[in-house]
Motif scaffolding. Structure first.
Motif, mmCIF file in Angstrom:
data_model
loop_
_atom_site.group_PDB
_atom_site.id
_atom_site.type_symbol
_atom_site.label_atom_id
_atom_site.label_comp_id
_atom_site.label_asym_id
_atom_site.label_seq_id
_atom_site.Cartn_x
_atom_site.Cartn_y
_atom_site.Cartn_z
ATOM 1 N N PHE A 20 0.836 -1.204 0.000
ATOM 2 C CA PHE A 20 0.000 0.000 0.000
ATOM 3 C C PHE A 20 0.870 1.253 0.000
ATOM 4 O O PHE A 20 1.802 1.367 0.783
ATOM 5 N N MET A 21 0.549 2.174 -0.871
ATOM 6 C CA MET A 21 1.222 3.462 -1.038
ATOM 7 C C MET A 21 2.718 3.323 -1.286
ATOM 8 O O MET A 21 3.538 4.089 -0.790
ATOM 9 N N ASN A 22 3.050 2.330 -2.107
ATOM 10 C CA ASN A 22 4.432 2.183 -2.573
ATOM 11 C C ASN A 22 4.723 3.349 -3.518
ATOM 12 O O ASN A 22 3.810 4.106 -3.885
ATOM 13 N N PRO A 23 5.972 3.544 -3.920
ATOM 14 C CA PRO A 23 6.300 4.692 -4.785
ATOM 15 C C PRO A 23 5.477 4.766 -6.073
ATOM 16 O O PRO A 23 5.128 5.860 -6.513
ATOM 17 N N LEU A 24 5.137 3.616 -6.679
ATOM 18 C CA LEU A 24 4.324 3.642 -7.907
ATOM 19 C C LEU A 24 2.919 4.174 -7.609
ATOM 20 O O LEU A 24 2.388 4.997 -8.367
ATOM 21 N N GLN A 25 2.307 3.710 -6.526
ATOM 22 C CA GLN A 25 0.971 4.191 -6.168
ATOM 23 C C GLN A 25 1.013 5.679 -5.851
ATOM 24 O O GLN A 25 0.141 6.436 -6.284
ATOM 25 N N GLN A 26 2.014 6.101 -5.112
ATOM 26 C CA GLN A 26 2.134 7.527 -4.787
ATOM 27 C C GLN A 26 2.244 8.365 -6.063
ATOM 28 O O GLN A 26 1.579 9.389 -6.195
ATOM 29 N N GLU A 27 3.059 7.913 -6.993
ATOM 30 C CA GLU A 27 3.234 8.653 -8.247
ATOM 31 C C GLU A 27 1.951 8.642 -9.074
ATOM 32 O O GLU A 27 1.579 9.643 -9.682
ATOM 33 N N TYR A 28 1.264 7.506 -9.092
ATOM 34 C CA TYR A 28 -0.005 7.413 -9.811
ATOM 35 C C TYR A 28 -0.985 8.467 -9.288
ATOM 36 O O TYR A 28 -1.582 9.210 -10.066
ATOM 37 N N PHE A 29 -1.148 8.535 -7.962
ATOM 38 C CA PHE A 29 -2.098 9.492 -7.387
ATOM 39 C C PHE A 29 -1.598 10.927 -7.520
ATOM 40 O O PHE A 29 -2.386 11.840 -7.735
ATOM 41 N N ARG A 30 -0.288 11.118 -7.442
ATOM 42 C CA ARG A 30 0.269 12.471 -7.627
ATOM 43 C C ARG A 30 -0.066 12.975 -9.041
ATOM 44 O O ARG A 30 -0.556 14.095 -9.211
ATOM 45 N N GLN A 31 0.169 12.128 -10.041
ATOM 46 C CA GLN A 31 -0.125 12.529 -11.425
ATOM 47 C C GLN A 31 -1.626 12.750 -11.625
ATOM 48 O O GLN A 31 -2.036 13.691 -12.318
ATOM 49 N N LYS A 32 -2.449 11.909 -11.018
ATOM 50 C CA LYS A 32 -3.903 12.045 -11.135
ATOM 51 C C LYS A 32 -4.354 13.375 -10.532
ATOM 52 O O LYS A 32 -5.160 14.097 -11.119
ATOM 53 N N LEU A 33 -3.829 13.707 -9.358
ATOM 54 C CA LEU A 33 -4.183 14.967 -8.693
ATOM 55 C C LEU A 33 -3.701 16.173 -9.493
ATOM 56 O O LEU A 33 -4.429 17.159 -9.648
ATOM 57 N N LEU A 34 -2.474 16.105 -10.011
ATOM 58 C CA LEU A 34 -1.937 17.225 -10.795
ATOM 59 C C LEU A 34 -2.742 17.449 -12.078
ATOM 60 O O LEU A 34 -3.005 18.597 -12.463
ATOM 61 N N ALA A 35 -3.155 16.363 -12.736
ATOM 62 C CA ALA A 35 -3.962 16.482 -13.964
ATOM 63 C C ALA A 35 -5.322 17.091 -13.632
ATOM 64 O O ALA A 35 -5.827 17.961 -14.365
ATOM 65 N N TRP A 36 -5.927 16.670 -12.525
ATOM 66 C CA TRP A 36 -7.224 17.200 -12.099
ATOM 67 C C TRP A 36 -7.097 18.692 -11.802
ATOM 68 O O TRP A 36 -7.916 19.501 -12.229
ATOM 69 N N LYS A 37 -6.029 19.053 -11.115
ATOM 70 C CA LYS A 37 -5.804 20.459 -10.779
ATOM 71 C C LYS A 37 -5.618 21.295 -12.057
ATOM 72 O O LYS A 37 -6.175 22.387 -12.171
ATOM 73 N N ALA A 38 -4.865 20.778 -13.009
ATOM 74 C CA ALA A 38 -4.642 21.498 -14.272
ATOM 75 C C ALA A 38 -5.965 21.721 -15.005
ATOM 76 O O ALA A 38 -6.207 22.799 -15.553
ATOM 77 N N ASP A 39 -6.839 20.709 -15.004
ATOM 78 C CA ASP A 39 -8.159 20.850 -15.634
ATOM 79 C C ASP A 39 -8.967 21.948 -14.953
ATOM 80 O O ASP A 39 -9.618 22.762 -15.610
ATOM 81 N N ILE A 40 -8.936 21.967 -13.619
ATOM 82 C CA ILE A 40 -9.707 22.967 -12.868
ATOM 83 C C ILE A 40 -9.167 24.363 -13.124
ATOM 84 O O ILE A 40 -9.938 25.307 -13.328
ATOM 85 N N VAL A 41 -7.853 24.501 -13.131
ATOM 86 C CA VAL A 41 -7.237 25.817 -13.377
ATOM 87 C C VAL A 41 -7.628 26.323 -14.768
ATOM 88 O O VAL A 41 -7.993 27.485 -14.937
ATOM 89 N N ALA A 42 -7.614 25.435 -15.768
ATOM 90 C CA ALA A 42 -8.007 25.827 -17.122
ATOM 91 C C ALA A 42 -9.479 26.223 -17.153
ATOM 92 O O ALA A 42 -9.847 27.231 -17.774
ATOM 93 N N GLU A 43 -10.329 25.455 -16.466
ATOM 94 C CA GLU A 43 -11.759 25.764 -16.422
ATOM 95 C C GLU A 43 -11.999 27.114 -15.735
ATOM 96 O O GLU A 43 -12.812 27.915 -16.185
ATOM 97 N N THR A 44 -11.277 27.351 -14.657
ATOM 98 C CA THR A 44 -11.410 28.620 -13.929
ATOM 99 C C THR A 44 -10.980 29.782 -14.809
ATOM 100 O O THR A 44 -11.623 30.826 -14.829
ATOM 101 N N ARG A 45 -9.902 29.583 -15.550
ATOM 102 C CA ARG A 45 -9.410 30.639 -16.449
ATOM 103 C C ARG A 45 -10.483 30.977 -17.487
ATOM 104 O O ARG A 45 -10.736 32.136 -17.777
ATOM 105 N N ASN A 46 -11.142 29.937 -18.018
ATOM 106 C CA ASN A 46 -12.216 30.153 -18.989
ATOM 107 C C ASN A 46 -13.376 30.920 -18.356
ATOM 108 O O ASN A 46 -13.973 31.796 -18.988
#
Length: 140
Positions: A20-46
């Motif tokens: 549980f929460m090995n480096p691969l899982q941590q990176e998977y969730f980090r990338q998922k969170l960063l992508a979600w944040k980027a989508d929200i920032v773009a939506e907010t900008r619009n």
């Protein structure tokens, strides 16, 4: 101390078969969170661009009222998105400090399926349900 970069294999999905929460899982969730944040920032900008271009003054008072209502809805949505970005940032900090994926109340691991569906979750399903039952009892 610099963290070692972890490269995710193509089509990687966290599994209950791995630690549980090995480096691969941590990176998977980090990338998922960063992508979600980027989508929200773009939506907010619009939204901001839309609001800047919107002329709220209309000759017809009903049109003005409708435009104001739309504007209020956009602002409320923007505020919710701002709060969501804050929760995403907190989740990213939990990944950095090693507490991500663990229930804030019990300390138990949060199920991977729950984290995949709601990567900002801070409570296990069981703790969340107890929380909601407590809120209903207080409200009732």
């Amino acid at each position: 101390m610099t963290k070692k970069t972890v490269k995710l294999p193509a089509n990687y999905m966290p599994s209950d078969d791995e630690e549980f929460m090995n480096p691969l899982q941590q990176e998977y969730f980090r990338q998922k969170l960063l992508a979600w944040k980027a989508d929200i920032v773009a939506e907010t900008r619009n939204t901001v661009e839309y609001l800047k271009g919107e002329n709220v003054s209309h000759p017809d008072p009903a049109d003005t009222a409708a435009a104001n209502a739309d504007r209020q809805l956009e602002l409320r949505t923007k505020d919710r998105l701002r709060k969501l970005v804050n929760k995403i940032d907190k989740a990213l900090r939990r990944i950095e400090n090693g507490t991500y994926g663990y229930c804030e109340e019990t300390g138990d691991p949060i199920r991977l399926k729950r984290l995949d569906a709601r990567p900002i979750a801070t409570l296990s399903i069981e703790a969340q349900e107890m929380h909601e039952r407590g809120e209903r009892l207080q409200a009732g």
